[in-house]
Structures are given as structure tokens and as C-alpha cells.
Motif scaffolding. Structure first.
Motif, short mmCIF file in Angstrom:
data_model
loop_
_atom_site.label_atom_id
_atom_site.label_comp_id
_atom_site.label_asym_id
_atom_site.label_seq_id
_atom_site.Cartn_x
_atom_site.Cartn_y
_atom_site.Cartn_z
N PRO A 39 18.47 119.13 55.19
CA PRO A 39 17.65 118.82 54.01
C PRO A 39 16.37 118.09 54.40
O PRO A 39 16.35 117.32 55.37
CB PRO A 39 18.56 117.93 53.15
N LEU A 40 15.31 118.33 53.63
CA LEU A 40 14.00 117.73 53.92
C LEU A 40 13.64 116.73 52.82
O LEU A 40 13.45 117.12 51.66
CB LEU A 40 12.92 118.81 54.01
N PRO A 41 13.56 115.45 53.14
CA PRO A 41 13.15 114.46 52.14
C PRO A 41 11.63 114.42 51.96
O PRO A 41 10.87 114.84 52.84
CB PRO A 41 13.66 113.14 52.72
N TYR A 42 11.20 113.94 50.80
CA TYR A 42 9.79 113.67 50.49
C TYR A 42 8.92 114.94 50.50
O TYR A 42 7.72 114.90 50.78
CB TYR A 42 9.20 112.62 51.45
N VAL A 43 9.51 116.09 50.22
CA VAL A 43 8.75 117.33 50.06
C VAL A 43 8.15 117.36 48.66
O VAL A 43 8.81 117.00 47.68
CB VAL A 43 9.66 118.56 50.28
N GLN A 52 6.68 125.71 43.51
CA GLN A 52 6.05 125.68 44.83
C GLN A 52 6.44 124.41 45.58
O GLN A 52 6.52 123.33 44.99
CB GLN A 52 4.53 125.75 44.68
N ALA A 53 6.69 124.54 46.88
CA ALA A 53 7.04 123.40 47.74
C ALA A 53 6.06 123.33 48.89
O ALA A 53 5.77 124.33 49.55
CB ALA A 53 8.46 123.54 48.26
N THR A 54 5.50 122.13 49.14
CA THR A 54 4.56 121.91 50.24
C THR A 54 4.99 120.70 51.04
O THR A 54 5.46 119.70 50.48
CB THR A 54 3.13 121.70 49.71
N PHE A 55 4.82 120.79 52.35
CA PHE A 55 5.19 119.68 53.23
C PHE A 55 4.41 119.82 54.53
O PHE A 55 4.24 120.95 55.05
CB PHE A 55 6.69 119.71 53.51
N VAL A 56 3.90 118.70 55.02
CA VAL A 56 3.12 118.72 56.26
C VAL A 56 3.98 119.25 57.40
O VAL A 56 5.11 118.80 57.61
CB VAL A 56 2.61 117.30 56.58
N GLY A 57 3.45 120.27 58.13
CA GLY A 57 4.17 120.87 59.24
C GLY A 57 4.98 122.09 58.86
O GLY A 57 5.62 122.70 59.72
N PHE A 117 -0.07 101.50 53.53
CA PHE A 117 -0.50 102.74 52.87
C PHE A 117 -0.82 103.81 53.92
O PHE A 117 -1.36 103.52 54.99
CB PHE A 117 -1.73 102.49 52.00
N PHE A 118 -0.49 105.08 53.57
CA PHE A 118 -0.72 106.21 54.46
C PHE A 118 -1.18 107.41 53.63
O PHE A 118 -0.62 107.69 52.57
CB PHE A 118 0.55 106.59 55.22
N ILE A 119 -2.22 108.09 54.09
CA ILE A 119 -2.63 109.35 53.45
C ILE A 119 -1.74 110.45 54.01
O ILE A 119 -1.73 110.72 55.21
CB ILE A 119 -4.11 109.66 53.74
N THR A 120 -0.97 111.10 53.13
CA THR A 120 0.03 112.07 53.59
C THR A 120 -0.26 113.50 53.16
O THR A 120 0.33 114.43 53.70
CB THR A 120 1.43 111.67 53.08
N ASP A 121 -1.15 113.72 52.17
CA ASP A 121 -1.40 115.09 51.75
C ASP A 121 -2.62 115.12 50.84
O ASP A 121 -3.02 114.10 50.27
CB ASP A 121 -0.19 115.66 51.01
N THR A 122 -3.22 116.31 50.70
CA THR A 122 -4.27 116.54 49.70
C THR A 122 -3.91 117.83 48.96
O THR A 122 -3.51 118.82 49.57
CB THR A 122 -5.66 116.68 50.33
N VAL A 123 -4.05 117.83 47.65
CA VAL A 123 -3.73 119.00 46.84
C VAL A 123 -4.79 119.15 45.77
O VAL A 123 -5.56 118.23 45.48
CB VAL A 123 -2.33 118.87 46.17
#
Length: 837
Positions: free
Chosen positions: A28-32, A63-68, A263-269
Motif C-alpha cells: 500500500p502507498l500512503p499519502y497518494v 485519478q491518483a497522482t504520486f511523486v515517482g 514544511f516541504f513542497i511535495t507536489d503541484t497540480v
């Protein structure tokens, strides 16, 4: 005007649940990030990769998006509840350059951190993004509070005792939270219209409809809702903090958030042509009362929050709460600004964070029909907040079908009828009756109940072994009339004590329901220690029979009282009272004076007194029991003014005097430093009175820590005809212990308290100067035991540890002065039991 459009939209609600996993490893993938494409509706998967999405719009894709990983879009069936599991494939695109600098993890810093620079812009633009920045705002609000038992075994109905409850136990909800099996037991809905005006500032909420389960007279259904609503306070992301579970949590966009969060920048949508940046955040210290999660920020120059997902770390120093999530969704106004459209708070309660069972609570707020900068007539904003009337509480099913701003799932829709059926079952009523005896101490017998059980037995030096039996009527007999009584017998003094009261409500509802409007007449004959607070019905808990030192100075009291209580919907109230009080000394206490240089004994003292009490507690909320209230603290002070006048030659009164008192209580939250309860109090007596009518300061010779009394002061030690005091009780909520390796695992919390009392006795009330006044009490050897305060205040302080075994507080108390008085202790250890989050 209500139309059928809402009903049609509600019927098309789309609910998608599932799990996101790695297509290769199957883990399982958390934080998607999972959402409906082209909308602002989305959520992040939890630690188990699970998610649930809801919308009243008929979306046909998810829709599901995740870095990598490659973005995955799947078709869904609109307007239904369904399970869709998503497999994400790794994105195998090669990087042009790989630079390996060091295996050492880089140190987090705010300097030159683009995530921190962004959050500072969000903080700088907070005020213009709040609804209160508009001159006028109005909207419709729908609130739903639901409680469920969690992960109850599906085989429970196979047991003989539970077969009769099969209709209730088989009503399961498996869609609200993936992986959790919920058994709904409580539901409350409220629909309101809200009007806000900026200048002069005024906010008015009018309740249009309210509907809730009814457990019958045994359980206060409304009180349960108020209590859990207090635990699930409204979350305003733009406010610096919010109080959840009686603790203050700092917002991730609070003014000083960069000092306590990472704080961390994790994605842009891009959603609806609006570019968003996902900022993830976590506490710098995982044991502090802080959130973790992510917020989505607009890059249109407003730097507004478009979505927020907040959770609590399992290591946090919080009792009884295993998990909690808060999801905030925002919609765009025509002017480009965003307003809150939905707030969902989910909490998992239990005794042990590792157990699967417990109670699951959900509070959902839905906001529709936003209208901004449209002024309304003054009457829309002015006036008192509407009190929920019987008409509002009995709206038809058709009303709710047309106006409910959110849908009930299948299990929730059956709660009302199931609880109604449960309440009619004799076996259920017997079970609740037994629970009432164990918890509240009362045993019901239809229109009357007997108790409280904690007072059946006690002892003291005057009465010796004391037995007491009492009871009261219930609303089953009458809502407008109530009678209370008890009888007690002391085997040492061989005297009967008793109490009787009758109360009549001027409103056709339960006497103690807010706002109260009743008159009460009573008579009480009993014993007490001078200076102890005498409650209307004295609760002689057997545990308080154990006291330190010598405490054989008591009073026999006869009280005749008439009180009228009137509350207003704005939480201002007044009480008018008339009483006749006869005091007779008991034990080693005596009343004497020195007229003509000889000691004269006075058998008793009688006073007649008229009184007025004014109380103002703005925006006060409380849990309403049958005859008591548990108030919830808020940011507003509670102000109480007391005035009483002695009536000489009226009903046998011997003295004429006036006593003016003021009490101000303030609960102050200090963010990461916990909170402080501050009490300021003062009184002034006008007239000449003997010492039993002076202010006999609250002392405590038990081993229990009393928040309002002086815990190292002896009974009858200090009297005053004028005084001022301050009492500060500070709770740090583990702020310091959370930074010490051993202590943070114990989850103990620090307390600090200080109590100071200034006062004195004027010459006209000094028995050394006026022989007709009663001599201050002395020991048999002539040593004084009662004193007037001198030039310096009485001061005591304590440091303590609370949350020991989650319920125990232990204080080390120190008395700082007047140590030359006989039989006093400079140090003491006191304990109390508190159930706190």
C-alpha cells in the motif's frame, strides 16, 4: 425557498473507497493524492493506502497522482457507492544527472527554504482570505454528528443475550472509513442560516431544523451532542489555533507556524485552471499538540488555502484518542476568492491506541448558498441567537429530504428508527438503569430515583458513623415540579438531619434545561465545617471523610430558603434569594463574648438575608445532565456579582449588614504552553458582624487537591470583612516533559499553581476592641486558631504532575507564610482524579 433540486442532487451522491498499492510490490502507498479530475475534491491516502472520496456531483473518473509514479485515471460509476482499488506503476524515466553529495541527511532549516517562503506568504494574506474580510456574508450550514461503535464482532448476534438486538447490531457502515466496521448508535443533524456583518460586527445563526436520536429519559441525547461538538470544535484554518478535545492545536498557517512546523513542497497540480502547490508539514517535536498533513495553496496572488488534510501523530500527548483526521474543502467565489464548503472531522476513541475497538465519531459541516457583500435589513443580524424550538425539532421527513445539504448513507438512515425501537425495549431500560446507578449514583424507580450512592455512608468527629438516604423526582412525574429530599442519622451525636425542597418551573420543560426559569423553596438541617461551601444538596462523599489534623469544630445549621432563578438566552442570569439561617456551634466550637468582662455563652446565631446574584457567561456551552451542568471553557470570562443584605428583626434576624462580592473566571489558552485557569475574587462587608458572618476563607484539610480552596490552610484559620484573591492554575500539557526522553514516553504533564489572599478585619469587627462581638475561637489551652490577615497576603503554591495513568494528578504544595500559626504544615502532597484528554 426550498426546491426539489437539492433532493435530486443528493440522490446523485458519488462515494468511492479503495486502496492504492504499488503495481509491482503490491504494498500500500500512503499519502497518494486521489481526486475527481477537473474538480477540487480530493484526499490523501492514509498510512494503509486507503481513501474515501465523496461528492454530490456525478463524476465519472477518479485519478491518483504520486511523486515517482505514473498518474493513473480510472472510470467510475457516477451517483453510487463503490470500491475502486488503484495500482500505481513506477515512473522509470531516467534523470539526466545524478549528484551524490553525502549519505548524511541534510539538516532542516527555514533559511532559503522555498516551502517556508511560501507559507510566510500564506500567513501574510490570511486576513483577506477569511470570510470576515467581506462586509456582508450569508450562507446555509448543515451539521451532522454521528457516533458509532467500531469493529464490533459480526458474530455477536449469535450469542443469546444479543439476539434480541439483531436489528441494531446488523446495521453496519463499511464505506465511511475503509478498513473500519462501524455500528452507528447516535446521529444528530442541524440546518441553519448564518448572517454576518462586519461593521458593526455581528453574527447571527438561526436554526431552521434539528433532528436527533432519542434514547429516552435515561440518557441525555442533546447533552451527548453538545459534548461531542465541543470536542470537535470548528476548525478555522486561518485562525491561529483551534481547541480540539479540550486542547489547543496550532494551525499550520498560524503566525508562528514556521517556528514549530517543518514544511516541504511535495507536489503541484492544476484544478479548474487554478495552479496549486501541495505543502506537506510535520511538527518539529512529534509529541507536541500539533497537526501533520498537507495543505494546497493557490498561486493566483491570493495564496489561499484550497484544501487541507490534517491528522494527529500517534505519539502526541493526548488521551483516549487513537486517530483523528480533519479534511477541509474550499470552493471558489465568483470574485476568485475561496470559501469553506465542507469540513469533516473523524476521530477514533479508545482506552488503548493499539486496540481495534472503541467509539468512532464523525462531525461533518457542509456550507452552501454563499452570498457575499449583499446587505440585509438590520433585523437579520441583530437580536439574540435563536434557541432551538420544539417546532424546529419536529420537522417532517419531507423537510429533511428537500433541505439536507448532504446525504445519509444506508446505515445512518436507519439510526433514528433503530434507537427508537431500542428505547421501547424493557431489557435495554433495565441495563441503562443499572449503568445510571454505577456512574451517576442514582437508582431509578419510575417517577423517583434514589441516591447518590456515594453519600450513603460517611463519618466525621461530630456525628461519628453517618448513614444517609435520599432521592428526587424525575421528569416522568412532572417536568414543571421537582422534589428532593434526604434523611441522615449520626450515631455519635444521635441526631437526625434532613433536607426537603420543592421546585416549580415557569416554563413547560424540564426545570434544569437552559434557559432556566424556576422558583425553589427548601429547608435543610445538617452539620458542616465553617468556611466550607454549602451546596444546595450536600454531597457527603465518603472519601472526603478522611482529613488531616484536628477538625472537630462544626456547626449545626438550619436553613430556610426561597430562590428564584431566571436565565436569558444570551447567558445572563439573575438569582433572587431570601433565607433564614440559624447556626449552633458543635464539637469544640463555641460562641462567646466578653460583655462586662465576663465570658458569656451564646447558644445560636440567627440571621435573615436577602440576596441578588448576577452572572454573565458569554457564549457558554455545557453538558446538561438531569440536575447538573458540566460547563465547557471558552475564551470569554465568566463574571459573577453577589449582593446580600442582613435583615435585622425580620424573621428573627439579629444583624444588619451588607456583603458585596465579585468573582471573575477566565480560561486562557497559551497555545504550545497549555492553558491557565485564572480566578479573581473579592468581597467587602459593610456593617458590624460576629466572626461566623465574616468571610471564613475556604480551607482544605482533606488529602484531595482542591482547585478553589487553600490546601494547606486549616479550617477556620482566617476570617476577613474585606479581601481580594487570585488563583492561577497552569497546565503545560507536557510542554517540558515532551522534551525529556523518559518523561515523553510516560506522557506525564506538568502543572503549576499559585494562590494569594489579601484581606483583613477592620476595627469595628475586631472582638478585642468590641466585647459584644464573638471571641475568635481558641484551643482548650488558650492558643488562638482563628486570625485576621495582616499586612502580608496568605500565599501557597504547588507544582504537580498530572496524567499519571491518564487520570491522576499529584501536587507538591508549599505554604509560604504565616508558618508560626499552630498545627500548620509548610509542605504537603495532595492528589485528585481528573479525566482529561
Amino acid at each position: 425557498m426550498f426546491t426539489c433540486c437539492t433532493l435530486i442532487a443528493s440522490a446523485q451522491s458519488t462515494v468511492v473507497s479503495g486502496t492504492v498499492t504499488d503495481a509491482i510490490s503490491k504494498q500500500p502507498l500512503p499519502y497518494v493524492s486521489v481526486g475527481f479530475p477537473g474538480s477540487s475534491v480530493g484526499i490523501s491516502t492514509n498510512e494503509q493506502g486507503k481513501f474515501t472520496l465523496r461528492s454530490d456531483k456525478p463524476y465519472n473518473q477518479i485519478q491518483a497522482t504520486f511523486v515517482g509514479y505514473k498518474t493513473t485515471t480510472l472510470n467510475i460509476t457516477p451517483g453510487t457507492e463503490q470500491t475502486v482499488n488503484i495500482k500505481l506503476s513506477p515512473d522509470n524515466r531516467q534523470l539526466n544527472d545524478v549528484v551524490v553529495k553525502s549519505a548524511k541527511k541534510p539538516r532542516y532549516t527555514n533559511r532559503d527554504n522555498p516551502a517556508v517562503e511560501l507559507i510566510r506568504k500564506v500567513i501574510a494574506n490570511k486576513e483577506k482570505n477569511r470570510p470576515e474580510s467581506y462586509n456582508f456574508v450569508e450562507y446555509r450550514e448543515y451539521e451532522r454528528m454521528a457516533l458509532s461503535l467500531m469493529n464490533v464482532s459480526s458474530n455477536i448476534t449469535d450469542k443469546r443475550f444479543f439476539k434480541k438486538y439483531k436489528f441494531l447490531l446488523d446495521n453496519r457502515d463499511t464505506t465511511t472509513v475503509p478498513g473500519k466496521n462501524l455500528l452507528p448508535i447516535y446521529l444528530n443533524e442541524k440546518l441553519s442560516q448564518v448572517y454576518y456583518r462586519k461593521n458593526p460586527e455581528k453574527k447571527k445563526t438561526t436554526v431552521l431544523g434539528e433532528k436527533g436520536v432519542n434514547f429516552g429519559s435515561f440518557i441525555d441525547s442533546e447533552g451527548i451532542g453538545v459534548y461531542f461538538k465541543h470536542l470537535y470544535a470548528d476548525i478555522d484554518i486561518y485562525a491561529n489555533s483551534a481547541v480540539l478535545f479540550t486542547n489547543e492545536f496550532l494551525s499550520p498557517i498560524a503566525d508562528n507556524a514556521p517556528n514549530v512546523y517543518k514544511f516541504f513542497i511535495t507536489d503541484t497540480v492544476v484544478v479548474n485552471n487554478v495552479k496549486l502547490v501541495e505543502l506537506s508539514f510535520t511538527p518539529r517535536n512529534v509529541y507536541d499538540m500539533l497537526y501533520e498533513g498537507s495543505i494546497f495553496i493557490t498561486l493566483d496572488g491570493n495564496y489561499a488555502v484550497q484544501k487541507a488534510d490534517l491528522t494527529l501523530n500517534r505519539k502526541i500527548n493526548l488521551n483516549w484518542v487513537k486517530e483523528m483526521t480533519v479534511n477541509l474543502e474550499f470552493e471558489q467565489n465568483p470574485d476568485g476568492r475561496f470559501h469553506l464548503s465542507r469540513s469533516t472531522t473523524l476521530a477514533d476513541f479508545g482506552l488503548n491506541k493499539n486496540k481495534k475497538g472503541g467509539v468512532f465519531g464523525q462531525r461533518t459541516l457542509t456550507f452552501k448558498n454563499y452570498i457575499v457583500n449583499l446587505p440585509r435589513p438590520d433585523m437579520s443580524y441583530e437580536g439574540e441567537q435563536a434557541i432551538t424550538s420544539d417546532e424546529v425539532k419536529h420537522r417532517s421527513d419531507e423537510f429533511w429530504a428537500q433541505n439536507r445539504l448532504d446525504t445519509l448513507n444506508t446505515a445512518q438512515s436507519k439510526v433514528y428508527s433503530n434507537i427508537d425501537s431500542l428505547g421501547r425495549m424493557k431489557s435495554w431500560r433495565r441495563t441503562v438503569d443499572i449503568a445510571s446507578l454505577l456512574i451517576a449514583g442514582y437508582k431509578g424507580f419510575g417517577p423517583v430515583e434514589v441516591g447518590p450512592a456515594s453519600t450513603f455512608y460517611s463519618f466525621n468527629p461530630i456525628e461519628g458513623f453517618r448513614l444517609r438516604l435520599g432521592g428526587r423526582t424525575t421528569p416522568q412525574l412532572s417536568k414543571r415540579y421537582m422534589f428532593e429530599t434526604y434523611g441522615a442519622y449520626g450515631f455519635r451525636d444521635e441526631k437526625w438531619k434532613f433536607f426537603f425542597s420543592g421546585t416549580y418551573s415557569f416554563k413547560d420543560k424540564s426545570i434544569y434545561k437552559f434557559p432556566q426559569d424556576y422558583i425553589r423553596a427548601s429547608f435543610q438541617r445538617d452539620v458542616r465545617i465553617p468556611g466550607q461551601e454549602l451546596q444546595f444538596v450536600r454531597e457527603d462523599n465518603v472519601l472526603l471523610s478522611f482529613k488531616r489534623g484536628n477538625n472537630d469544630k462544626y456547626l449545626y445549621n438550619d436553613f430556610y430558603r426561597v430562590d428564584y432563578v431566571h436565565e436569558f438566552s444570551n447567558h445572563f442570569s439573575y438569582t433572587l434569594g431570601l433565607k433564614k439561617w440559624t447556626q449552633t456551634p458543635a464539637g469544640s466550637l463555641y460562641f462567646t463574648n466578653q460583655i462586662n468582662n465576663s465570658s458569656n455563652t451564646i447558644n445560636n446565631l440567627t440571621t435573615s438575608e436577602a440576596s441578588l446574584t448576577l452572572r454573565y457567561a458569554p457564549h457558554e456551552e455545557f453538558y446538561q445532565g438531569k440536575i447538573y451542568r458540566k460547563r465547557f471553557y471558552n475564551k470569554y470570562p465568566v463574571i459573577t456579582f453577589d449582593y446580600s443584605a442582613g435583615l435585622k428583626n425580620v424573621l428573627g434576624g439579629e444583624y444588619s449588614y451588607q456583603n458585596i462580592g465579585l468573582n471573575i473566571f477566565k480560561h486562557t489558552t497559551l497555545r504550545q504552553f497549555g492553558y491557565a485557569d485564572i480566578t479573581l475574587e473579592g468581597s467587602n462587608i459593610i456593617g458590624q458582624v460576629p466572626y461566623p458572618l465574616l468571610n471564613i476563607h475556604r480551607a482544605n484539610q482533606t488529602y484531595a487537591y482542591d482547585l478553589l480552596s487553600y490546601n494547606l490552610m486549616n479550617f477556620l484559620e482566617f476570617v476577613s470583612d474585606h479581601y481580594a484573591s487570585i488563583n492561577v492554575d497552569q497546565h503545560f500539557n507536557g510542554y517540558f516533559f515532551n522534551r525529556i526522553p523518559l518523561f515523553k514516553r510516560l506522557k506525564w504533564r506538568e502543572t503549576l499553581a499559585i494562590k494569594a489572599l489579601w484581606g483583613g478585619v477592620r476595627d469595628k469587627n475586631n472582638p478585642d476592641l468590641h466585647p459584644s462581638l464573638y471571641v475568635f475561637p481558641r484551643e482548650l489551652n488558650g492558643a488562638p486558631i482563628t486570625y485576621a490577615l495582616g499586612d502580608k497576603p496568605y500565599v501557597e503554591g504547588s507544582v504537580g504532575i498530572e496524567n499519571i495513568f491518564k487520570v491522576l494528578r499529584v501536587d507538591l504544595v508549599k505554604r509560604f507564610n504565616y508558618l508560626d500559626h499552630p498545627n500548620v504544615a509548610e509542605w504537603g502532597v495532595r492528589a485528585r482524579v481528573d479525566f482529561v484528554f
